[in-house]
Structure formats: C-alpha cells, structure tokens
Design an enzyme around this catalytic site. Structure first.
Site, PDB file in Angstrom:
ATOM      1  N   ASP A   1       0.842  -1.205   0.000  1.00 45.68           N
ATOM      2  CA  ASP A   1       0.000   0.000   0.000  1.00 45.68           C
ATOM      3  C   ASP A   1       0.879   1.258   0.000  1.00 45.68           C
ATOM      4  OD1 ASP A   1      -2.122   1.769   0.362  1.00 45.68           O
ATOM      5  OD2 ASP A   1      -2.500   1.210   2.439  1.00 45.68           O
TER       6      ASP A   1
ATOM      7  N   GLU B   1       4.955   8.798 -18.343  1.00 44.01           N
ATOM      8  CA  GLU B   1       4.864   8.170 -17.028  1.00 44.01           C
ATOM      9  C   GLU B   1       4.721   9.196 -15.926  1.00 44.01           C
ATOM     10  OE1 GLU B   1       7.654   5.970 -13.857  1.00 44.01           O
ATOM     11  OE2 GLU B   1       8.027   5.751 -15.975  1.00 44.01           O
TER      12      GLU B   1
ATOM     13  N   ASP C   1      -3.084  -1.027  -6.851  1.00 46.41           N
ATOM     14  CA  ASP C   1      -3.112  -0.756  -5.415  1.00 46.41           C
ATOM     15  C   ASP C   1      -3.226  -2.061  -4.636  1.00 46.41           C
ATOM     16  OD1 ASP C   1      -3.067   0.724  -3.090  1.00 46.41           O
ATOM     17  OD2 ASP C   1      -4.882   1.861  -3.524  1.00 46.41           O
TER      18      ASP C   1
ATOM     19  N   HIS D   1      -3.647  -1.777   6.280  1.00 48.55           N
ATOM     20  CA  HIS D   1      -3.684  -0.719   7.291  1.00 48.55           C
ATOM     21  C   HIS D   1      -3.234  -1.166   8.673  1.00 48.55           C
ATOM     22  CE1 HIS D   1      -6.341   2.395   5.060  1.00 48.55           C
ATOM     23  NE2 HIS D   1      -5.238   2.071   4.426  1.00 48.55           N
TER      24      HIS D   1
END
Ligand SMILES: *[C@@H]1O[C@H](CO)[C@@H](O)[C@H](O)[C@H]1NC(C)=O
Length: 369
Positions: A151, A191, A232, A320
């Site tokens: 993450d 990019e 992600d 998290h």
C-alpha cells in the site's frame, strides 16, 4: 457491500506511468494479442523486486508520509532511477499543498512526479492518446512507523520495472516508424508519479484546465488519457482482483487473458488456486453501480477518464496494519504482477515485434549510488 464500497484513506501518494496509443484507431479495435515469444521475453524482476534486497523495491519500504524525510528519500529513489536507468523519460513535478483533517492548519506538500517519454517527433501537443499506469507512493501517517508495503510500495516498484521492460521496445518502435515515415501517426509514451489523493485531485484539476492548441485531437491532457490503470494493494499472496467497471471490462479481459496465457506457458512463478484476475466472464448485469473502491482514481473518474482499477477485494489481511511490511509481501506474486502489467502495456502500445530484447544491465544496488 463490504469492502467493495469502502473508501481508502486519503493520506496517500501516487506513482504512475502513462503511455500513448495510436490515435487513428480506437484502442479496442487496435488491440492485438502479443505473440507467445514476446510473452516469453517479458523480463522477470525477481532480483530488483525482492522486498529485502531488491534495488527497486527495498528502498521504498520505509515510512514515507508526505512532508517527511522518508517521503523525500523515496522521491529521490524514483527520480534517480529514471535519471540513471531510463534517461529518455522526462520528469515533471506537480506540487501542491493541502490541509488534512489529521494535520489541521498545517499545509502538507503533495508532489506528483510525472515521467513522460514522448516519441521524438511529438511535443505533447494533444494529438496522442495515453495509457496511464498509476500507483501512490506515500504512506499512512499512522500507525506510527507504518510501511505500506503493498500500500503501495510494491505497486510503485512494479511500475518502475514495467518502464524498464518497455523502454527499449519503445525506442525501437519509434525508430522504425521514423524510418518508414509513419511518424505522423503520433505515438507517445508517458509516465507519472504523484502524491496522495490530494495530489491526484490536484493533478486531475491541472490536466483538466490545461488546454491543448485548437485543432488538436484531444482538448486537454486529461481528455488524452484513454485508460487510467491504478495498481493498489498488490504484493500479498492470492490476490482476487474483480472487474469493477463495465466501461473498461474489455481492458480487464485483455489483462486477464495475458495472465491466463502466461500461466499456460509456465511463465509465472505463482500457482494460485484461482487466477489473480478471475472475472473475464462477468456478465454485464453483474456490475453494480457504485460498487467500486474509492481510491486515487476518483478525481479522474468523475472527469470521465476510463479506469481499470487493479485492486484486490477483499483487501489483504495486513491492510492498514503494522503487518503491511516487507515480511508480508510475496516476491513471486509481485514479480508475476510486474510481468502481467509489462505485457499489458506492451500489448496496448503495440510493441509486439519490438520486445525481443533481453534485459541487459543489472540495476546497480543502492549502496553504489
Ligand atoms: C516540486 O518540489 C520538488 C521537491 O522539493 C522540487 O525539486 C521541484 O523543483 C518542485 N517543482 C516545482 C515545479 O515547483
């Protein structure tokens, strides 16, 4: 609805790659499969993507909260990598500041690092459509010491490896086009690397406001993004990445097809029970409106940019928590993603006949920099 409607926290940063596609044909029509040989030539990044020793990934596995030295160090790591290994990619910074609920009246800097590689004959003049490959590079401010390995340190390193993987082929393709006088077709590659969703919002606003000259094919840099691929929470074992949007399901199917073909050819290191991208056959009526994960793509999505969101649902268990660190990454999964996304970019950019190179140089280790 569970995690499908959850919103990721907004304290985040991005890394992205943009590639441009031929403007004369709709990408969906131009889309031709890579050959088996090209798939076999997609480089492995197992050395540079190793969480503990890899020259691309390991330097990102530090806390990198916006405005802190860790964030600056990672910016330099990424910028230095391009300057050293991929000098034809142009870096542009897009800096902004924002106040966040967590920081009150303090202005926090958000910096988007935008790496662009244009064909020699274009000047970013609005006649080229772009493929954007995106990930965020900053980390959460708490829990204190949070690493954010999946993450999104791993996705950032994957994108750096993707840029390495297509760089030489882009050069060859454009040289061939110049020689055959096809340069007027306008192909380009780009990019980007940006900050948190604060950064993403700021960048989306900038690209929406910046007008290309009249007569251009595209009105704004935002308009020129044919597909925005956001990576992600990748890097843990056994990801399950659904297809979130009917409008980009065709692109999802393209990426899933690459995964399937690479598995059949024995080119991937993981042997999961289910594919990483298992929803190729999702029926149109199974897409629920609003059933997506809030993330850095939203400022682009609300402005009409087509989004392919490559994020697992459910989120990996370490999400998290302090467990989202190097030890909870799976090198085989990370490397497989790097191969799948490299092949996807090569397929989109029609690099098939130019991908026969072997990755030459070892990336120098960080201690030599
Ligand atoms: C943005 O910030 C970076 C890092 O401080 C700096 O190197 C760069 O020059 C700035 N760019 C602009 C356009 O202000």
């Amino acid at each position: 609805m569970g995690p499908r409607t959850s919103t990721l926290p907004r304290w985040r940063a991005l890394l992205s790659l943009l590639g441009l596609v031929c403007v004369l044909a709709a990408p969906a029509l131009a889309y031709a499969e890579l050959s088996d040989t090209t798939l076999q030539n997609i480089p492995s990044g197992a050395d540079v993507l190793n969480p503990h020793t890899g020259a691309l990934l390991s330097p990102i596995l530090v806390p990198r909260v916006p405005g802190t030295p860790g964030s600056t160090a990672v910016q330099h790591h990424i910028a230095d990598f391009f300057a050293r290994e991929l000098p034809l990619w142009r870096l542009e910074w897009q800096n902004s500041t924002s106040r966040t609920p967590a920081t009150g009246t303090t202005d926090i800097p958000f910096m988007n690092l935008i790496f662009t590689r244009d064909p020699p004959w274009t000047k970013g003049n609005g006649d080229v459509g772009r493929l954007a490959l995106v990930a965020h590079y900053d980390s959460l401010y708490k829990p204190e010491g949070f690493i954010g390995a999946m993450d999104s340190a791993a996705p950032c390193a994957i994108l750096m490896q993707v840029a390495r993987g297509i760089d030489a082929a882009l050069t060859k393709k454009w040289e061939a086009m110049v020689e055959s006088d096809d340069a007027g077709l306008g192909l380009e590659d780009d990019e980007k690397d940006t900050d948190s969703i604060y950064g993403a919002r700021s960048l989306a606003e900038k690209w929406e406001a910046e007008m290309y000259p009249a007569q251009s094919t595209y009105e704004t840099p935002l308009d020129a993004i044919n597909l925005f691929v956001l990576l992600d929470l990748l890097g843990a074992v056994d990801p399950h990445v659904p297809s979130y949007f009917p409008t980009t399901h065709w692109a999802y199917k393209g990426m899933a097809n690459i995964e399937t073909r690479m598995r059949k050819l024995g080119l991937l290191a993981t042997k999961p029970k289910n594919s990483f991208l298992p929803e190729s056959h999702k029926a149109a009526e199974s897409f629920r409106s609003g059933g997506y994960v809030g993330d850095d793509h939203v400022p682009f999505m609300v402005r009409g940019v087509p989004i392919l969101h490559v994020i697992p649902t459910p989120f990996p268990p370490a999400w998290h928590t302090m467990d989202d660190d190097a030890d909870h990454l799976d090198l085989a999964s990370i490397d497989d993603w790097s191969k799948i996304v490299t092949a996807f970019a090569a397929e989109w950019l029609e690099l098939d006949e130019f991908m026969s190179h072997v990755m030459k140089q070892e990336i120098r280790s960080r201690s030599e920099l």
